[in-house]
Design a protein around this motif. Structure first.
Motif, short mmCIF file in Angstrom:
data_model
loop_
_atom_site.label_atom_id
_atom_site.label_comp_id
_atom_site.label_asym_id
_atom_site.label_seq_id
_atom_site.Cartn_x
_atom_site.Cartn_y
_atom_site.Cartn_z
N ASP A 102 0.87 -1.17 0.00
CA ASP A 102 0.00 0.00 0.00
C ASP A 102 0.91 1.22 0.00
O ASP A 102 1.38 1.67 1.05
N ARG A 103 1.17 1.76 -1.19
CA ARG A 103 2.13 2.85 -1.34
C ARG A 103 1.67 4.13 -0.66
O ARG A 103 2.49 4.97 -0.31
N GLU A 104 0.38 4.29 -0.48
CA GLU A 104 -0.13 5.52 0.14
C GLU A 104 0.29 5.64 1.60
O GLU A 104 0.43 6.74 2.11
N THR A 105 0.46 4.52 2.28
CA THR A 105 0.83 4.56 3.70
C THR A 105 2.34 4.67 3.90
O THR A 105 2.79 4.90 5.02
N ILE A 106 3.11 4.51 2.83
CA ILE A 106 4.57 4.61 2.93
C ILE A 106 4.97 6.06 2.73
O ILE A 106 4.59 6.69 1.75
N LYS A 107 5.73 6.57 3.67
CA LYS A 107 6.18 7.96 3.62
C LYS A 107 7.71 7.99 3.60
O LYS A 107 8.36 7.23 4.31
N VAL A 108 8.26 8.89 2.78
CA VAL A 108 9.71 9.09 2.73
C VAL A 108 10.07 10.16 3.76
O VAL A 108 9.56 11.27 3.70
N THR A 109 10.94 9.78 4.69
CA THR A 109 11.39 10.72 5.71
C THR A 109 12.91 10.78 5.68
O THR A 109 13.56 10.02 4.96
N ASP A 110 13.48 11.67 6.45
CA ASP A 110 14.94 11.78 6.51
C ASP A 110 15.57 10.51 7.07
O ASP A 110 16.69 10.17 6.74
N SER A 111 14.84 9.81 7.92
CA SER A 111 15.37 8.59 8.54
C SER A 111 15.08 7.35 7.71
O SER A 111 15.44 6.25 8.11
N GLY A 112 14.43 7.48 6.58
CA GLY A 112 14.15 6.33 5.72
C GLY A 112 12.69 6.27 5.33
O GLY A 112 12.00 7.29 5.27
N LEU A 113 12.23 5.06 5.07
CA LEU A 113 10.85 4.86 4.66
C LEU A 113 10.01 4.48 5.87
O LEU A 113 10.29 3.49 6.54
N GLN A 114 8.99 5.25 6.13
CA GLN A 114 8.12 5.00 7.26
C GLN A 114 6.92 4.18 6.78
O GLN A 114 6.27 4.53 5.80
#
Length: 193
Positions: free
Chosen positions: A126-138
């Motif tokens: 579910d790509r919508e729930t994956i977020k790109v953050t400075d610490s990686g993929l949330q």
């Protein structure tokens, strides 16, 4: 045709082909779809930074043109239209770049998670729930763990397979059904004893 199938078609056994394919990432050999994924990701980030700088520069030029066009209504209207097109283009390019960055980050993470077919695993996420953050993929690790539990066959196991050679055992008399000697001379001599 997959690379492993190609190796088998060239005369390698299935075990040899598996050993070659499994050893490739360790030796930093990649197939074209996986080749230098981390370097491509870094280049994409650099391109994003360059485009951000270019957008900032263009916005500065547009603002200076607006200042010089004050008093000329037609030019001011054209600049306003250009500004709205620019804003929309900037928004679209930022969204597209963010999606590309997210795609590369997910593909790199799937490679590191030993996914056998990244495209299939990517389709199940579910790509919508994956977020790109400075610490990686949330949000990715939780989904990967769930997939490893429910569809473990999509991921390469780190444990070596059990001995692949079959063990064949025979039950009962392994020499056949009779207890008579197989030597014809001995069989004839036994009749007289």
């Amino acid at each position: 045709m997959k690379f492993k199938e190609y190796l088998v078609s060239k005369g390698l056994t299935d075990e040899q082909a598996t050993a070659v394919v499994d050893g490739m990432p360790e030796q930093k050999f990649y197939l074209a779809s996986e080749e230098k994924l981390d370097e491509r990701y870094d280049k994409l980030k650099q391109q994003k930074e360059q485009l951000d700088e270019q957008l900032t520069s263009n916005q500065t030029e547009l603002n200076s043109l607006k200042e010089s066009a004050k008093g000329n209504e037609e030019l001011t209207q054209q600049l306003s239209e250009l500004q709205s097109k620019f804003d929309e283009s900037e928004k679209n390019s930022k969204v597209a770049l963010a999606e590309k960055e997210k795609d590369f980050a997910i593909q790199l993470a799937l490679k590191e998670a030993n996914a056998l077919d990244e495209n299939i695993v990517l389709g199940l996420l579910d790509r919508e729930t994956i977020k790109v953050t400075d610490s990686g993929l949330q949000g990715l690790n939780e989904q990967l763990e769930g997939l490893k539990d429910s569809k473990g066959f999509l991921f390469q196991s780190n444990t070596p397979p059990a001995d692949p050679t079959p063990k064949i055992t025979t039950a009962g008399n392994a020499q056949g059904g009779s207890n008579e000697p197989t030597d014809a001379f001995q069989a004839a001599a036994n009749k007289f004893i």
